[in-house]
Motif scaffolding. Structure first.
Motif, mmCIF file in Angstrom:
data_model
loop_
_atom_site.group_PDB
_atom_site.id
_atom_site.type_symbol
_atom_site.label_atom_id
_atom_site.label_comp_id
_atom_site.label_asym_id
_atom_site.label_seq_id
_atom_site.Cartn_x
_atom_site.Cartn_y
_atom_site.Cartn_z
ATOM 1 N N LEU A 95 0.822 -1.223 -0.105
ATOM 2 C CA LEU A 95 0.012 0.106 0.200
ATOM 3 C C LEU A 95 0.813 1.227 -0.041
ATOM 4 N N GLU A 96 2.081 1.199 0.645
ATOM 5 C CA GLU A 96 2.884 2.501 0.681
ATOM 6 C C GLU A 96 3.593 2.673 -0.553
ATOM 7 N N MET A 97 3.743 1.595 -1.360
ATOM 8 C CA MET A 97 4.368 1.660 -2.692
ATOM 9 C C MET A 97 3.255 2.459 -3.533
ATOM 10 N N GLY A 98 2.070 2.415 -3.192
ATOM 11 C CA GLY A 98 0.971 3.072 -4.011
ATOM 12 C C GLY A 98 0.083 2.378 -4.424
ATOM 13 N N ALA A 99 -0.106 1.136 -3.976
ATOM 14 C CA ALA A 99 -1.344 0.292 -4.554
ATOM 15 C C ALA A 99 -2.539 0.640 -4.007
ATOM 16 N N ASP A 100 -3.424 0.354 -4.614
ATOM 17 C CA ASP A 100 -4.838 0.839 -4.112
ATOM 18 C C ASP A 100 -5.638 -0.176 -3.348
ATOM 19 N N ASP A 101 -5.051 -1.465 -3.472
ATOM 20 C CA ASP A 101 -5.770 -2.654 -2.698
ATOM 21 C C ASP A 101 -4.850 -3.694 -2.720
ATOM 22 N N TYR A 102 -5.040 -4.690 -1.935
ATOM 23 C CA TYR A 102 -4.128 -5.838 -1.835
ATOM 24 C C TYR A 102 -4.976 -7.029 -1.489
ATOM 25 N N ILE A 103 -5.071 -7.793 -2.476
ATOM 26 C CA ILE A 103 -5.574 -9.447 -2.462
ATOM 27 C C ILE A 103 -4.492 -10.369 -1.958
ATOM 28 N N ILE A 104 -4.866 -11.150 -1.020
ATOM 29 C CA ILE A 104 -4.077 -12.372 -0.702
ATOM 30 C C ILE A 104 -4.493 -13.867 -1.197
ATOM 31 N N LYS A 105 -3.521 -14.156 -1.822
ATOM 32 C CA LYS A 105 -3.591 -15.725 -2.391
ATOM 33 C C LYS A 105 -3.842 -16.718 -1.211
ATOM 34 N N PRO A 106 -4.564 -17.758 -1.275
ATOM 35 C CA PRO A 106 -5.660 -18.107 -2.430
ATOM 36 C C PRO A 106 -6.687 -17.032 -2.169
ATOM 37 N N PHE A 107 -7.329 -16.897 -3.338
ATOM 38 C CA PHE A 107 -8.733 -15.739 -3.240
ATOM 39 C C PHE A 107 -9.792 -16.451 -3.923
ATOM 40 N N ALA A 108 -11.023 -15.903 -3.751
ATOM 41 C CA ALA A 108 -12.209 -16.160 -4.338
ATOM 42 C C ALA A 108 -11.952 -15.415 -5.433
ATOM 43 N N LEU A 109 -12.531 -15.971 -6.773
ATOM 44 C CA LEU A 109 -12.363 -15.090 -8.085
ATOM 45 C C LEU A 109 -13.580 -14.146 -7.880
ATOM 46 N N ALA A 110 -14.700 -14.484 -7.327
ATOM 47 C CA ALA A 110 -15.686 -13.204 -7.057
ATOM 48 C C ALA A 110 -15.198 -12.104 -6.501
ATOM 49 N N GLU A 111 -14.357 -12.343 -5.387
ATOM 50 C CA GLU A 111 -13.894 -11.199 -4.617
ATOM 51 C C GLU A 111 -13.083 -10.404 -5.662
ATOM 52 N N VAL A 112 -12.112 -11.009 -6.327
ATOM 53 C CA VAL A 112 -11.100 -10.287 -7.063
ATOM 54 C C VAL A 112 -11.943 -9.456 -7.856
ATOM 55 N N VAL A 113 -12.936 -9.877 -8.847
ATOM 56 C CA VAL A 113 -13.794 -9.131 -9.688
ATOM 57 C C VAL A 113 -14.438 -8.119 -8.880
ATOM 58 N N ALA A 114 -15.078 -8.260 -7.706
ATOM 59 C CA ALA A 114 -15.755 -7.235 -6.643
ATOM 60 C C ALA A 114 -14.872 -6.155 -6.452
ATOM 61 N N ARG A 115 -13.585 -6.342 -6.109
ATOM 62 C CA ARG A 115 -12.696 -5.368 -5.721
ATOM 63 C C ARG A 115 -12.319 -4.409 -7.157
ATOM 64 N N VAL A 116 -11.997 -5.088 -8.471
ATOM 65 C CA VAL A 116 -11.745 -4.581 -9.443
ATOM 66 C C VAL A 116 -12.966 -3.659 -9.786
ATOM 67 N N ARG A 117 -14.414 -4.062 -9.798
ATOM 68 C CA ARG A 117 -15.306 -3.234 -10.146
ATOM 69 C C ARG A 117 -15.499 -2.113 -9.084
ATOM 70 N N ALA A 118 -15.127 -2.398 -7.716
ATOM 71 C CA ALA A 118 -15.277 -1.118 -6.777
ATOM 72 C C ALA A 118 -14.274 -0.231 -6.953
#
Length: 240
Positions: A95-118
């Motif tokens: 986040l300090e490098m400038g990322a807007d969000d950070y998702i941890i593997k393993p992840f739910a595909l629906a969560e990744v899509v939801a965060r992209v959309r948001a």
């Protein structure tokens, strides 16, 4: 979902890359997929992406370095890091490098899509023209903060801020004299899934002070309320 949103997926695991790309394509996004850091930098140099999905551990150039280079450039691009590194330290670094969000593997595909959309929704909302309001231009302590052009001048000289630095400064300036905790600032300025990463507020404030304070070690504008949080100094009479 608009098909005009162009995403870059940087992932060296071919199975994960295919799953993510297939799901994002089903959402209507255009997706370019590369498997190493050098290819990612080349793609970024040759295209204007609406969002980057970055793995951290990559051949060539790692995801954090890619994030740093993108943030050092003149164009703001939303970035989501997707990583198996799950420690709080790693997330804070991302986040300090400038990322807007950070998702941890393993992840739910629906969560990744939801965060992209948001994230894309949030960026779109910030880019929409705003109605002229009384606080569209704020003047305080030698600063002129224009919400419509998202520009800042200090004593008449332009100040180059990142999108997040501008959001943070504008929020402070709209509430002079009011103290905010780090968590309140995260909720108000970062806005999505950043609870627990209060340290990133310190980092952004330090960078902001370096740009707007004559002596960042003894700030006159963004003040520390020890043990509590931060506040923006109340306006001088000359600013009224």
């Amino acid at each position: 979902m608009s098909s005009t949103k162009h995403l870059l997926l940087v992932e060296d695991d071919p199975d994960i890359a295919k799953l993510l790309a297939d799901n994002l394509l089903e959402e209507g996004y255009r997706v370019d997929s590369v498997a190493d850091g050098h290819a990612a930098l080349a793609a970024i140099a040759g295209n204007r992406y609406d969002l980057l999905l970055l793995d951290v551990m990559l051949p060539g150039v790692d995801g954090l370095e890619i994030c740093r280079r993108v943030r050092a450039g003149p164009v703001y691009t939303p970035i989501i890091i997707v990583s198996s590194k799950s420690s709080d330290v790693q997330r804070v670094v991302g986040l300090e490098m400038g990322a807007d969000d950070y998702i941890i593997k393993p992840f739910a595909l629906a969560e990744v899509v939801a965060r992209v959309r948001a994230l894309l929704r949030r960026v779109a909302a910030l880019s929409e023209p705003v109605a002229v309001q009384a606080d569209a231009v704020l003047v305080a302590h030698g600063l002129r903060i224009d919400a419509q052009s998202r520009s800042v001048a200090l004593d008449g000289q332009p100040v180059a801020l990142t999108a997040r630095e501008f959001d943070l400064l504008h929020f402070f300036a709209r509430h002079p004299g009011r103290m905010f905790t780090r968590l309140e600032l995260l909720n108000q300025v970062w806005g999505y899934n950043h609870d627990g990463y209060e340290h990133t507020v310190n980092s952004h404030i330090n960078r902001l002070r370096a740009k707007i304070e004559a002596d960042p070690a003894n700030p006159a504008r963004i003040l520390t309320v020890w043990g509590v949080g931060y506040k923006f100094a109340e306006a001088d009479a000359a600013d009224a």
